[in-house]
Each structure stands twice: as structure tokens, then as C-alpha cells.
Design an enzyme around this catalytic site. Sequence first.
Site, mmCIF file in Angstrom:
data_model
loop_
_atom_site.group_PDB
_atom_site.id
_atom_site.type_symbol
_atom_site.label_atom_id
_atom_site.label_comp_id
_atom_site.label_asym_id
_atom_site.label_seq_id
_atom_site.Cartn_x
_atom_site.Cartn_y
_atom_site.Cartn_z
ATOM 1 C CG ASP A 124 -1.720 1.157 1.350
ATOM 2 O OD1 ASP A 124 -2.452 1.579 0.428
ATOM 3 O OD2 ASP A 124 -1.892 1.717 2.466
ATOM 4 C CB THR A 157 -1.846 5.275 -1.838
ATOM 5 O OG1 THR A 157 -1.854 4.019 -1.838
ATOM 6 C CG2 THR A 157 -3.014 5.619 -1.149
ATOM 7 C CB THR A 158 1.214 2.601 -5.493
ATOM 8 O OG1 THR A 158 0.515 1.703 -4.178
ATOM 9 C CG2 THR A 158 2.456 2.070 -5.799
ATOM 10 C CG ASP A 455 -6.489 0.479 0.111
ATOM 11 O OD1 ASP A 455 -6.378 1.269 1.096
ATOM 12 O OD2 ASP A 455 -5.400 0.189 -0.874
#
Length: 590
Positions: A124, A157-158, A455
Site C-alpha cells: 500500500d 496511493t501508489t 481500501d
Amino acid sequence: TKKKAPQTLAPAAPPPSPQKHTAASFPPTTAPLLVLVRSALPEAPGRGSASAPAAMALAFDEYGRPFIILREQEKKSRLQGLDAQKANIAAGKSVARILRTSLGPKGMDKMLQSPDGDVTITNDGATILELMDVDNQIAKLMVELSRSQDYDIGDGTTGVVVLAGSLLEQAEKLLERGIHPIRIAEGYEMASRIAVDHLESISTKYEFSATDIEPLVQTCMTTLSSKIVSRCKRSLAEIAVKAVLAVADLERKDVNLDLIKVEGKVGGKLEDTELVQGIIVDKDMSHPQMPKRIEDAHIAILTCPFEPPKPKTKHKVDIDTVEKFQTLRGQEQKYFDDMVQKCKDVGATLVICQWGFDDEANHLLMQRELPAVRWVGGVELELIAIATGGRIVPRFQELTTEKLGKAGLVREKSFGTTKDRMLYIEKCANSKAVTIFIRGGNKMMIEETKRSIHDALCVARNLIINNSIVYGGGSAEISCSIAVDAAADRHPGVEQYAIRAFADALDAIPLALAENSGLPPIDTLTVVKSQHVKENNSRCGIDCNDVGTNDMKEQNVFETLIGKQQQILLATQVVKMILKIDDVITPSEY
């Protein structure tokens, strides 16, 4: 007197001469100043000499004496102009490079060890950057970027960091061509607007209802497919969606994720993860002989301790005879009796208390057959109160029947061969609070599953707020890239270079996906891109799982529209900010 006057004035104003002065030629008042400067600087250069910037901002008065502008300037280092921008871009790129390999369903995990030896395994993006303990200021901006995507959307988020890194890479090429950073930033801003509008046009509405939850489950499965838990993504996605729908207000399109409690326990296997329509508390009954199962429970939720009252001030009780001790003991016993009786009188069949009990109180509760739970945390108390419709009672005097919570079943469940027990409060009057209970082989697995579930919960929430989706697998980025590239020609001026660079930067996501999946990145991307243009089909993406089709609609790979738009906007904002920095002054290391 006339002769003496010039003598007193003479030393105050030395003759203006450009030559270097020695410390001795100045009156004692100014000498120490110069000696200080001399010792601090390698060699005070002459006025306006080329080597001046090396020693920071050196200034000279009209007599050629150097004086200091910045405090402790000899201990600071400074980067200016293009050097500063390149150093900043390099820092941003290196952070993005770390996350690049953990993008997509075939992305790798990172293992991070904290200073006190805790090990975290995760892919994550936000978690990796949080735990990486970054020192460089620009790298910290990337961490903030990932965190804001996590707070706002919860997913992607990546990708947002990879996109920002790729934008910086393209900006570096333009800077080398001599394009002004502000013009690049403006071009990026125009391009991001084009991309966001284009996403809007290729998105599709996804209709769902409380009965038909398949669309939500499919989207959550896309999120979970890049996580370690992808082998049972179907069941986890269903759990996440049911949990969100249990607490969602579909008319107001609002979801309060605080009502969903995620609890984990080591042992069992991942498939044993369950959704409990109620609350799980990691506590057991205060006395081992109390009943383990209570049907149709009336719960008193207390925040006052089961103890005899103590004065607030320092106090001392003098007991000098046995009788006095007996009366004191009798008094305490009566006090406990009243407490327990009070709970029984209002009809409570279970007491949940935030504080501890005296042993005597515990014994009395056991005798009076009033099961009790002690040391329950404040957050859990609130959730129990919400779920059972009870009130939290701060004083025994205020306990009434109306303030009791109601639950259909309270049971204690033990796990495996260990002494671990948990309390399940189910079939609550107001089933707005639910718990996702995760099982797993080890602690790291459970922590990672919690992050993955978070998530998925966020994605389900975003779909309830705005039910537009775009197709995943890099298809949205490729489609935006083509649209932005086509729009570049309509802009006269230097900005069109930046707009084209933005289009190239968007390709970084599909390239990284292909690379991580072990496909030849450039070949794969060009094939998919030509398919987009030929068939005018914005659903083609990288086939990471080797299904045999590039159409993401057939593969059921979806992402939320607001998540993608947020990624592009946030990445552009951060890159603009980094490009505008042209002077970095840092205190140098000792």
C-alpha cells in the site's frame, strides 16, 4: 582645543580606500567584527568577485569591510537555479522509483522494519511512504501527496506517486531544453484539465441498489487484486460491500466508516474472515463462572467504577478499634450492594463498564447473577452504545430503564487452544454498527489484510457517493494520454511542449503495469495504444493477469472516476510546486 578636535574624530572614519584592510588598521570597536568574519570565511573575496556566491551572500560596506547578512552562513549550503530544480526532481523520482515496482496486480511487496524492530510487509503506497522515514524535503512532499490521496479517496496511493515521478522526469527533459519552469507548470495545469474532462467523458454510470450489489463487489475486487489477499478477493469484497451498505445512508449518499470496526485475531485462515452484524469486544466476562451466553440482553453501559467512593483530596482514615473496622467494611459492602441492586432494579442483564471492579463487587455481581465486562475502551463503548441504542451512563444515580441498550444475543467465543476469548454482541436493536473480523496466519498478514479491507471500504464508499467508474488496467491513462496529445496542437506557444510531456508521463502507469507483469513494456503499450486509436475503444488496457483479452470490461477491472481524477489533480499540483522552487538553503550537516 582647535588642534585636539581632529584627533578625536580621526579614528572614527577611516579614509575610504578599496584596498583590503588589516584588522589592525581599524579602531578597536570594529576590529573584532572583521576578525570574526575572516575566521569564518575561507577568504573574503573582493567586491563583486565571481566566487562570492560560494560563501553565501557576502556584502561589503563602502569601506570594503565584509559584513554578514545570513546567520551562521558558513554552516549553510545553498543550491540555486537549475541545479536546485534538478536536485529536487531527482529526489522526487527516486521516491517514485521505489513504489513503481509495487503497482498493479503483479506488484511486489515491501518489507519495512521500524526502529523498534516491528516488521511491516505491505504494498500500500501510503503505508510504505509513511514508514520509510524520509529525510529529504522534496521526498516528504511525495509522502504528503500519497497521504492526501489516502485520506480523500483511500485507494490509488501508489499510482499517484508513480504519476508524479513520471511528470517530474518529463519536466527535467524540458528544463534541459531551456524551457522556463513556470511555462512547464502552466502547460501541465492545462493538460491536467484536459485529462480530467476526458475522464468524465469516458466514464460510465454504474447502477446498483441495496439488493443488486454485484457492481460494487466487482469494483472492490479490482482494488483487492493488487494486494496480498487477492486469492480470496471475492469473499473479502463481498464482506466490505455488505459492511458499507449496512452503515450507508443511501438517500443522503453518505457513509460513516467509523461505524465499521475492523478487528483481527491471529489463528485460523484468511477464509475464516467474517462480517458480524454487531460489535466484537476483545474482552471476556469478569468472573469465570458468569454465564457465557445471554439472550435478549439489556445492557447497562457505565463509565463509573464499581468501587467505594474516595474523596478527591488526600485523606486518611484512623481506625483504632475492631468495631470501627467492622463498620467501615459494612459500609463498603452496603455501598456495593446498592450499586449492584441499582443495576438489577432497572432491569439490566449485562453490565459493561469502562473501569475495573473491586473483587468484592465482582463476587457480588456473580452471586446476584449479573454478568459484567470490565475495562472496555471508550471507542468500543461508543460503538456498543450506537449499535444497541443505549446511553452511556456516567453515574449510578442516573441509571434508568430507558438508558439500557438492547441486543438479541451476547455470547463469549473462545479461539483454538489458547485462552483468547472475545465477546460478540449481535442482533442489536440499531444494527448501524458492524464489525469485520479478520483471521490470518500471522500478525503481519492480519495488518496487511486490515489495510486492504480499508481500501476496499473506501472504494465502496466512493461508489455510493459518486457511482461513475472508468476502466482500469491503465486503459484510462492511455485514453487520456491520446486525448492530451491531440489537444497539444491546439495550443500555440511553449506550453504545447509541456502538454505533450504530460501525455508521455501518463504512459508511465501502463508501462509500469506491463513491466511488473513480466510483459515487454514498450511493445505491450504500443499494441494497446494502436488498438485504442483504431477501434476508438477506451476500454483497452494492459492484460496483467494473462486472461487473453485487452478489453477491461470483459475482465471486470474497474476504478472509481473520482479516484482517478484526484490522482491526476494531486500529482499535477505537487509537480507544479516542486518546479517552482529555484533556491534551496539548508543547514549543512555537522
